[in-house]
Write an enzyme that holds these catalytic residues in place. Structure first.
Site, PDB file in Angstrom:
ATOM      1  N   HIS A 249       0.846  -1.196   0.000  1.00  0.00           N
ATOM      2  CA  HIS A 249       0.000   0.000   0.000  1.00  0.00           C
ATOM      3  C   HIS A 249       0.870   1.230   0.000  1.00  0.00           C
ATOM      4  O   HIS A 249       1.952   1.218   0.577  1.00  0.00           O
ATOM      5  CB  HIS A 249      -0.928   0.008   1.227  1.00  0.00           C
ATOM      6  CG  HIS A 249      -2.066   0.965   1.068  1.00  0.00           C
ATOM      7  ND1 HIS A 249      -1.964   2.293   1.414  1.00  0.00           N
ATOM      8  CD2 HIS A 249      -3.309   0.776   0.570  1.00  0.00           C
ATOM      9  CE1 HIS A 249      -3.116   2.882   1.129  1.00  0.00           C
ATOM     10  NE2 HIS A 249      -3.952   1.996   0.623  1.00  0.00           N
ATOM     11  N   GLU A 304      -7.782  -5.364  -0.350  1.00  0.00           N
ATOM     12  CA  GLU A 304      -8.333  -6.143  -1.458  1.00  0.00           C
ATOM     13  C   GLU A 304      -8.262  -7.657  -1.238  1.00  0.00           C
ATOM     14  O   GLU A 304      -9.006  -8.407  -1.862  1.00  0.00           O
ATOM     15  CB  GLU A 304      -7.600  -5.782  -2.759  1.00  0.00           C
ATOM     16  CG  GLU A 304      -7.627  -4.316  -3.123  1.00  0.00           C
ATOM     17  CD  GLU A 304      -8.973  -3.822  -3.606  1.00  0.00           C
ATOM     18  OE1 GLU A 304      -9.996  -4.227  -3.021  1.00  0.00           O
ATOM     19  OE2 GLU A 304      -8.995  -3.044  -4.558  1.00  0.00           O
TER      20      GLU A 304
HETATM   21  N1  ACO Z   1       4.083  -7.386  -4.766  1.00  0.00           N
HETATM   22  C1  ACO Z   1       5.397  -7.369  -5.061  1.00  0.00           C
HETATM   23  N2  ACO Z   1       6.158  -6.281  -4.982  1.00  0.00           N
HETATM   24  C2  ACO Z   1       5.566  -5.150  -4.560  1.00  0.00           C
HETATM   25  C3  ACO Z   1       4.207  -5.093  -4.212  1.00  0.00           C
HETATM   26  C4  ACO Z   1       3.455  -6.277  -4.329  1.00  0.00           C
HETATM   27  N3  ACO Z   1       2.152  -6.306  -4.044  1.00  0.00           N
HETATM   28  N4  ACO Z   1       3.892  -3.841  -3.851  1.00  0.00           N
HETATM   29  C5  ACO Z   1       5.009  -3.143  -3.965  1.00  0.00           C
HETATM   30  N5  ACO Z   1       6.027  -3.926  -4.383  1.00  0.00           N
HETATM   31  C6  ACO Z   1       7.409  -3.549  -4.650  1.00  0.00           C
HETATM   32  C7  ACO Z   1       7.474  -2.685  -5.893  1.00  0.00           C
HETATM   33  O1  ACO Z   1       7.633  -3.469  -7.061  1.00  0.00           O
HETATM   34  C8  ACO Z   1       8.662  -1.804  -5.609  1.00  0.00           C
HETATM   35  O2  ACO Z   1       9.820  -2.525  -5.968  1.00  0.00           O
HETATM   36  P1  ACO Z   1      11.017  -1.770  -6.757  1.00  0.00           P
HETATM   37  O3  ACO Z   1      11.482  -0.739  -5.802  1.00  0.00           O
HETATM   38  O4  ACO Z   1      12.006  -2.870  -7.005  1.00  0.00           O
HETATM   39  O5  ACO Z   1      10.407  -1.207  -7.984  1.00  0.00           O
HETATM   40  C9  ACO Z   1       8.654  -1.662  -4.102  1.00  0.00           C
HETATM   41  O6  ACO Z   1       7.874  -2.740  -3.580  1.00  0.00           O
HETATM   42  C10 ACO Z   1       8.035  -0.370  -3.656  1.00  0.00           C
HETATM   43  O7  ACO Z   1       6.766  -0.299  -4.254  1.00  0.00           O
HETATM   44  P2  ACO Z   1       6.106   1.041  -4.740  1.00  0.00           P
HETATM   45  O8  ACO Z   1       5.783   0.880  -6.180  1.00  0.00           O
HETATM   46  O9  ACO Z   1       6.895   2.218  -4.342  1.00  0.00           O
HETATM   47  O10 ACO Z   1       4.845   1.048  -3.879  1.00  0.00           O
HETATM   48  P3  ACO Z   1       3.572   1.921  -4.154  1.00  0.00           P
HETATM   49  O11 ACO Z   1       3.347   2.718  -2.954  1.00  0.00           O
HETATM   50  O12 ACO Z   1       3.613   2.668  -5.408  1.00  0.00           O
HETATM   51  O13 ACO Z   1       2.537   0.739  -4.372  1.00  0.00           O
HETATM   52  C11 ACO Z   1       0.574  -0.445  -4.645  1.00  0.00           C
HETATM   53  C12 ACO Z   1       1.311   0.638  -3.818  1.00  0.00           C
HETATM   54  C13 ACO Z   1       0.322   0.124  -6.050  1.00  0.00           C
HETATM   55  C14 ACO Z   1      -0.736  -0.733  -3.969  1.00  0.00           C
HETATM   56  C15 ACO Z   1       1.477  -1.705  -4.724  1.00  0.00           C
HETATM   57  O14 ACO Z   1       1.770  -2.186  -3.438  1.00  0.00           O
HETATM   58  C16 ACO Z   1       0.832  -2.790  -5.572  1.00  0.00           C
HETATM   59  O15 ACO Z   1       0.970  -2.759  -6.788  1.00  0.00           O
HETATM   60  N6  ACO Z   1       0.080  -3.768  -4.938  1.00  0.00           N
HETATM   61  C17 ACO Z   1      -0.572  -4.789  -5.674  1.00  0.00           C
HETATM   62  C18 ACO Z   1      -1.919  -4.262  -6.229  1.00  0.00           C
HETATM   63  C19 ACO Z   1      -2.953  -4.069  -5.145  1.00  0.00           C
HETATM   64  O16 ACO Z   1      -3.097  -4.870  -4.230  1.00  0.00           O
HETATM   65  N7  ACO Z   1      -3.720  -2.962  -5.279  1.00  0.00           N
HETATM   66  C20 ACO Z   1      -4.755  -2.591  -4.328  1.00  0.00           C
HETATM   67  C21 ACO Z   1      -4.252  -1.517  -3.408  1.00  0.00           C
HETATM   68  S1  ACO Z   1      -5.419  -1.083  -2.164  1.00  0.00           S
HETATM   69  C22 ACO Z   1      -6.480   0.015  -2.905  1.00  0.00           C
HETATM   70  O17 ACO Z   1      -6.130   0.800  -3.714  1.00  0.00           O
HETATM   71  C23 ACO Z   1      -7.900  -0.018  -2.533  1.00  0.00           C
END
Ligand code: ACO
Length: 361
Positions: A249, A304
């Site tokens: 998140h 989710e």
């Molecule tokens: N699985 C694997 N790796 C992840 C995940 C995940 N679920 N979430 C983040 N990371 C990794 C990213 O790839 C990133 O790696 P990198 O630095 O090598 O590129 C690192 O962790 C940091 O992630 P960010 O992209 O900075 O995190 P951000 O705050 O942008 O992401 C998000 C938040 C979009 C929700 C992300 O965690 C994600 O894509 N989750 C999966 C989709 C999901 O569950 N969405 C629902 C969110 S809840 C809602 O909106 C109601």
């Protein structure tokens, strides 16, 4: 500033606060846990809209008249859907919802209440159309949640199912400056109108990084299939650069409090008896794998993951998961849009130019 605007305070709001370090969600002065599971959709709507959303349909400040107002407007939305459904042939449910919502007028009386009323009508109707089933007309005498399930399934829902849906809608009603709420507020700040602003919110919600995750969560559980397969499957996925749906998140650095509320609901639903052991095994393996994969970035369960199990137990088709989310989030969008309009300030940030600067002649 980072490209995701993390940490940037974009608006002042009295509507909700997400404390990502403590894992606390305050919904207009009340903790999530105090309101989820106790308030109906109508009660949550009044909690957010009271004194803020100036619409004749919700001028009466108690849940009874609001239920009637929503019921009446569901009837009007149903007539609209019957007019539109042939144009929605071949669209996904979320696209059909976006299309039908966009057909509503910005200057109609009570457009926010109409958007809230119309969402479940359009979702249920277009879902049935996509499954080759006749639409089911709304019943103005029923609660909003009960009527949604009835229109979707053509049968009266149990009290347990209605309560599960209302708890789900409470958990997603509002959540700080998430992408869809921000999008809605930007459009509202241009004075484009309520419907246009709600459509903007829906468009942002559609993406898999925001509201599109619960369907893929179930796909992941199906693919994993058994608790023993969770570890290897998740390791392969992370090695391939896949993001695990239902985890991570932008704001929470601990477990999303909504996940706990929804886990309680999911485990209490009898239809989930076979799903829960697998889901718990996958969750535990995923948290372990994510901690090893990104030791410096806390990645925990988000809303989710257990949403997927609640919606599945309610027999809501997977392509209706994001529309069902929108049916709850519309409460927050309408409140934020009204708050934004009352501030009367156009949102227009600056950008830093990184392109070529031509020489001055
Ligand atoms: N699985 C694997 N790796 C992840 C995940 C995940 N679920 N979430 C983040 N990371 C990794 C990213 O790839 C990133 O790696 P990198 O630095 O090598 O590129 C690192 O962790 C940091 O992630 P960010 O992209 O900075 O995190 P951000 O705050 O942008 O992401 C998000 C938040 C979009 C929700 C992300 O965690 C994600 O894509 N989750 C999966 C989709 C999901 O569950 N969405 C629902 C969110 S809840 C809602 O909106 C109601």
């Amino acid at each position: 500033m980072s490209d995701g605007l993390e940490g940037v305070i974009a608006v002042h709001t009295e509507l909700s606060d997400v404390d990502g370090e403590a894992g606390r969600l305050i919904l207009r002065g009340v903790d999530l846990e105090a309101i989820a599971g106790t308030e109906s959709f109508e009660g949550i709507l009044m909690h957010f809209w009271r004194g803020l959303v100036d619409e004749p349909a919700v001028a009466e400040m108690s849940a009874g008249p609001v239920q009637q107002a929503l019921g009446t407007l569901r009837g009007q939305a149903y007539a609209r859907m019957l007019d539109l459904n042939r144009h929605a042939e071949g669209m996904s449910v979320i696209e059909a919802l976006r299309f039908a919502l966009a057909s509503l007028a910005d200057d109609a009386p009570s457009p926010g209440t109409m958007a809230a009323a119309a969402m479940p009508v359009f979702t249920a109707g277009f879902s049935r159309q996509s499954r080759g089933l006749e639409p089911v007309a709304p019943d103005a005498g029923m609660s909003h949640a009960a009527d949604f399930l009835r229109m979707l399934h053509d049968k009266r829902p149990t009290a347990e199912d209605v309560s599960a849906l209302e708890t789900y809608w409470a958990t997603v009603a509002d959540h700080g400056m998430n992408a869809s709420t921000f999008a809605a507020r930007v459009v509202a700040s241009t004075l484009a109108g309520m419907t246009s602003s709600v459509v903007a919110g829906l468009c942002a919600l559609k993406g898999p990084l925001h509201g599109g995750a619960p369907g893929p969560v179930l796909d992941m559980l199906d693919e994993i299939g058994s608790a023993e397969n969770a570890g290897p499957w998740l390791a392969d996925a992370l090695a391939a650069g896949v993001r695990l749906m239902g985890f991570g998140h932008r704001v929470y650095r601990v477990r999303d409090p909504r996940a706990d509320v929804l886990k309680c609901v999911a485990t209490s639903m009898r239809r989930n008896d076979n799903r829960i052991p697998l889901a718990e095994a996958v969750e535990a393996s995923a948290l372990e794998a994510l901690a090893a994969h990104k030791p410096d970035r806390p990645l925990d369960t988000n809303v989710e993951f257990y949403t997927a199990l609640v919606l599945e137990a309610l027999e809501i088709p997977r392509d209706c998961f994001t529309p069902a989310f929108a049916c709850g989030r519309v409460i927050g969008w309408v409140a934020h849009i009204s708050e934004q309009v009352s501030k009367g300030r156009l949102i227009r940030p600056a950008s830093e130019y990184t392109g070529v600067v031509p020489e001055l002649h």
